[in-house]
Design an enzyme around this catalytic site. Structure first.
Site, PDB file in Angstrom:
ATOM      1  N   GLY A   1      23.191  -7.696   2.350  1.00 20.81           N
ATOM      2  CA  GLY A   1      22.220  -9.111   3.018  1.00 20.81           C
ATOM      3  C   GLY A   1      24.049 -10.120   2.937  1.00 20.81           C
ATOM      4  O   GLY A   1      25.038  -9.876   1.981  1.00 20.81           O
ATOM      5  N   CYS A   2      23.898 -11.264   3.573  1.00 21.83           N
ATOM      6  CA  CYS A   2      25.382 -12.271   3.560  1.00 21.83           C
ATOM      7  C   CYS A   2      25.383 -12.597   2.537  1.00 21.83           C
ATOM      8  O   CYS A   2      26.274 -12.861   1.082  1.00 21.83           O
ATOM      9  CB  CYS A   2      25.242 -13.084   4.809  1.00 21.83           C
ATOM     10  SG  CYS A   2      23.456 -13.772   4.866  1.00 21.83           S
TER      11      CYS A   2
END
Lengths: 343, 343, 343, 343
Positions: D148-149
């Site tokens: 994920g970011c």
């Protein structure tokens, strides 16, 4: 009507003072100074004021300013040092929005601001203008140091914990995000739209001038030394400060929601949000309110406080007017009832 | 105190009405409706209103609304058609911010809005609420159609030329730039920050619903048909409309600056800027003012008018309150003295 | 590999040249100059270039620049006047992004730029670098004047109409909206985020320096005088120009969509959108493409052309590289295949 | 040429994959799916791709996808669960940008995502695609879970400290600020420009789905449990994550600058900035780089790490392509050499 003067009206705190004061029911604006813009109608520089005032900038003059009941300084640091005493001697009171009288320790001030303190003799009478802490002293004050923007949001967020001695661990963190207006109206590359919009960055991690001010206020509240890490960030918006505060307090059993609500129950400009809230800076844009939410991760012992203000209102000009209202026995919210502009 | 109701309070014109009305000295807010949010405190949806109102949304009910002196509609088109008559029958007056009663020609309305007109019988009594044109009728009106945002800025910009029959050529152009709040608070991909910020685009070049409304007003002023090209643009900001108006008038010898100043000399909410000015939308952000500058390229015969408003204030909720003030004999600027938020 | 120098690398067109050239397959960057930043690694000023170049700024020096095959000028106006001849004498070619050689008429230049023209003797050999018009001359050129940002978008939008003599009426209008990067990287109050964001305004309505350049290009295409009204607007975004072009052409029967598609069929960087389109500036952000849509209101005779570019790419540095590619016989899109950054 | 398919191409990670892949020298795009947009040319939805691809959306079909060498999933969580196994069975490899295979513990996944895990049997072969940690496993992998970011920026920032066991205290804090594109392209009120711009707010303070993913990665690196407080904030910009990381490490004597530089010396996409730096998110906008600066307040024992990425590139699609490059033995930076768009 209270006769008001403003020294240094060409910056953002200056125009924000004007925005508030032209509609203040108890105020008569008498004079606003600017050396560089002498003679220019204020509304020519700030067209939002067209139709609200015919005032022109004039060169600062102690006699003229002395005819006011109160003089606001919306100037870079150092200016109030050199002018405040003369104005106080005329009998006018002074509300200084700059950093000149915020630190009680002149040596500390000199260390952070890199120049000699120009008026250490005034420090004993300077009252730190955070009404939620010093309301009684403000009523009697003749010289007010209006708190900085970061310090306002951080102190209001931490106060209930500190005053109740709820933080056994020393390491506190204030991760703060400010809109670009905090950098002022001066022409600098870093504040250009093309540099500051669509981006996020920390700055002054090594040490920011608001750190000693915040620490001073927190230590007064705690009655002991406080170990604070303060990291400010530049955020791509005009107004607003969002302070995210972290305090490690393992084993803390207090109902923090109730504690915060009780602490600020009678404060006209501090709004404790319901449990679980996430205040957005836009909910205070243009208003004098500080909204706070307190979160408690009981499994880790971490307390997280979210505190938002408009840096130009509760963080500067609105709080300055709130101080004036208290000093002159007016309704504390006179002229400060603006609802935040949303959207 | 005037008792006020609002039908449809969950959109941007609704919250903007609330922002203005909670501080209006002559108003008591009685009811605000929303079918979907029945029972929710308004301030839970719009936290800027915390501390300013305890009102809760309720399901619209003619009897309750009928106890108000005036009911504002801040609803999608079609809603006022079905409710206004019942409310008028109670004796309450109606100020409709939607498009339902703006066009006097029901057939034209049906063509642009793609549905039957629900209340053609009310059209004869509907007054187009542009105070700068219809102040006398507004005083007597029981049903007001508040002008659209684009139509307000375009008409105010063109009026002095049209009323004085100064435009021999027929082709007029309105190149208009609107902030995204004009698209409303509905969740649509095109209004997402990631779609609408950092970009500029025209839309509805083929034909926009505000075109017949603008044309209707311009033709009334001109007393003849008007050939207008209207191109709206989506601009990456929240509030504001900037209309750039073009009119070819070769040989025109009038002093347009004087003409505009005379036309609006007594208007509390139209500000004709000095010759050569370039009004910025931020100079009216949050205020009810329309600022206008008129330029004349005498060598080419081109007249260029720049007209800016806040689409949510003078372009919607502020103008609605201005109408209310006129209808009820209040000071026309009661509750509308806000200074634009700058910066 | 083509050896490239850049004079004046600290502005936005400079860093944009670097962004493009560090990934250009046929280019070796040799030198980039800045008097004020002599010795500073370019990537220290523009951290996006970290890892892409080790170049340092150096003081401009004709001999060093003369060792390049081509020298770009990304300087304020006036600088290329004084340096270009010396560099041309070394055998290097010059691509000037400033306004110094755009106007063929030195007197006109002096009128608009308020200073003497420093190199009128070079004007006969200066080629106006709009490839869609002057590709053949560009191939042979030794001195290129890269078109301005507004002129690029306006000319590309009007060209098919002008070249085909389809505009019987003389009055043309270019209503143009530019992002703030068009104002450059200089520190000025008007370009601050707090001044330029959340606002829209026209500027230079009286007359903008790009007007004579646009008119010169349009008149070449039309073969006759052209009467143009040009109104630029400052738009709250970093990059992008949206030109909305108006031409009155009653009775025009041509299929404009086909005309535009044919005109630009072989152009690698002009994209005629499908009929009815509304190009957004974000669709070209960071790319060298100009997207155009043509609308025709046959009932009123109004032609409306929408033309968007990235002012820093097709409006400056990208177009400069496109010129270089043509001059040196490279693929015209070498180094220019970037897809616009969306969102 | 590697044949590539994309499942779910209508969101921001989908269009970002396309932006990168259409210029990737070793890739042939074969198929992109969308149930809702079947038949639509991709460039009609995303006009930045006009001229770069003629691909049309099609309904996902295992056989067609199975003809690809690798299939990217740019879908909401749950979709890859149901499709990945069939595609893997065809022999194609899968790179999943969603959260479906990020957590090794299916029970933990179900707790945070509120639905049954649809493919626990694939978890043993799923490789967490953080190249800076798992490069060797990625080379051999057939199923990649792209991080994920937030987890990418936080893990890269903390790794050197954790891997070297330098954090005696357990309480770590990640105060993260994300652009709005992290919320996706779905139409939601909270992501509207009028809601999210000109504002800053924390969200999900109670617990965010990325917390267990971050913790999992940090605990792998530390070899022990980690006590992390993670507070994400919504920031008014399109792209970018700024993670401000706090770790209390009293008495720590290591040269952290040297430690970080050594750790990432051979990493093509991690840039350790010089001591004292403040990386801005715009320095990585559109690029696959993570820039990190490490600060150490030796007097308080606080370590502060600043870590910035573009959430759509290194935080999603760029990292996905980096994984593909590693899996297929290509140059790790193939197709990923874009310079950040600045300004």
């Amino acid at each position: 009507m209270i006769k008001v003067g403003i020294v240094g009206g060409t910056g953002y705190t200056g125009v924000e003072l004007l925005r508030i004061l032209v509609n203040h029911p108890d105020v008569e604006l008498k004079v606003i100074t600017s050396r560089s813009e002498d003679g220019l109608p204020v509304a020519d520089m700030f067209p939002n004021l067209r139709g609200h005032t015919d005032l022109r900038f004039s060169v600062p003059d102690v006699q003229t300013l002395g005819e006011c009941d109160v003089v606001f300084f919306a100037t870079p640091h150092g200016v109030a040092h050199s002018l405040a005493e003369d104005i106080l001697n005329t009998g006018a009171r002074v509300i200084d929005l700059s950093a000149d009288f915020r630190l009680q320790d002149a040596v500390e001030w000199e260390k952070w601001y890199g120049q000699p303190h120009g008026a250490p003799g005034l420090l004993p009478q300077a009252v730190y203008g955070l009404p939620e802490v010093n309301r009684a002293q403000i009523q009697e004050a003749r010289l007010i140091a209006v708190p900085g923007c970061y310090p306002t949001s951080v102190q209001l967020g931490f106060l209930p914990l500190l005053e109740n001695n709820l933080l056994p661990e020393q390491m506190l963190i204030a991760d703060c995000k400010s809109g670009v207006s905090g950098a002022g109206r001066g022409a600098s590359v870093g504040s250009l739209l093309c540099e500051a919009s669509e981006s996020m960055m920390a700055y002054a991690v090594k040490g920011h001038r608001h750190l000693p001010e915040i620490r001073q206020g927190m230590e007064r509240a705690a009655g002991k030394a406080v170990n604070l890490t303060f990291v400010p960030h530049l955020t791509p918006m005009i107004r607003g400060i969002h302070s995210t505060l972290y305090a490690q307090a393992p084993g803390l059993a207090e109902d923090l929601q109730a504690l915060y609500e009780a602490r600020y129950a009678n404060e006209p400009f501090v709004d404790v949000m319901p449990a679980g809230s996430h205040p957005a800076t836009r909910s205070v844009k243009g208003s004098n309110v500080c909204r706070i939410a307190v979160h408690h991760h009981t499994h880790t012992g971490q307390v997280i406080v979210l505190s938002v203000i408009d840096n130009l209102v509760k963080g500067a000009s609105g709080q300055a007017v709130q101080n004036m209202n208290i000093m002159f026995g007016l309704a504390e919210d006179a002229g400060l009832k603006q609802v935040a502009l949303l959207p």
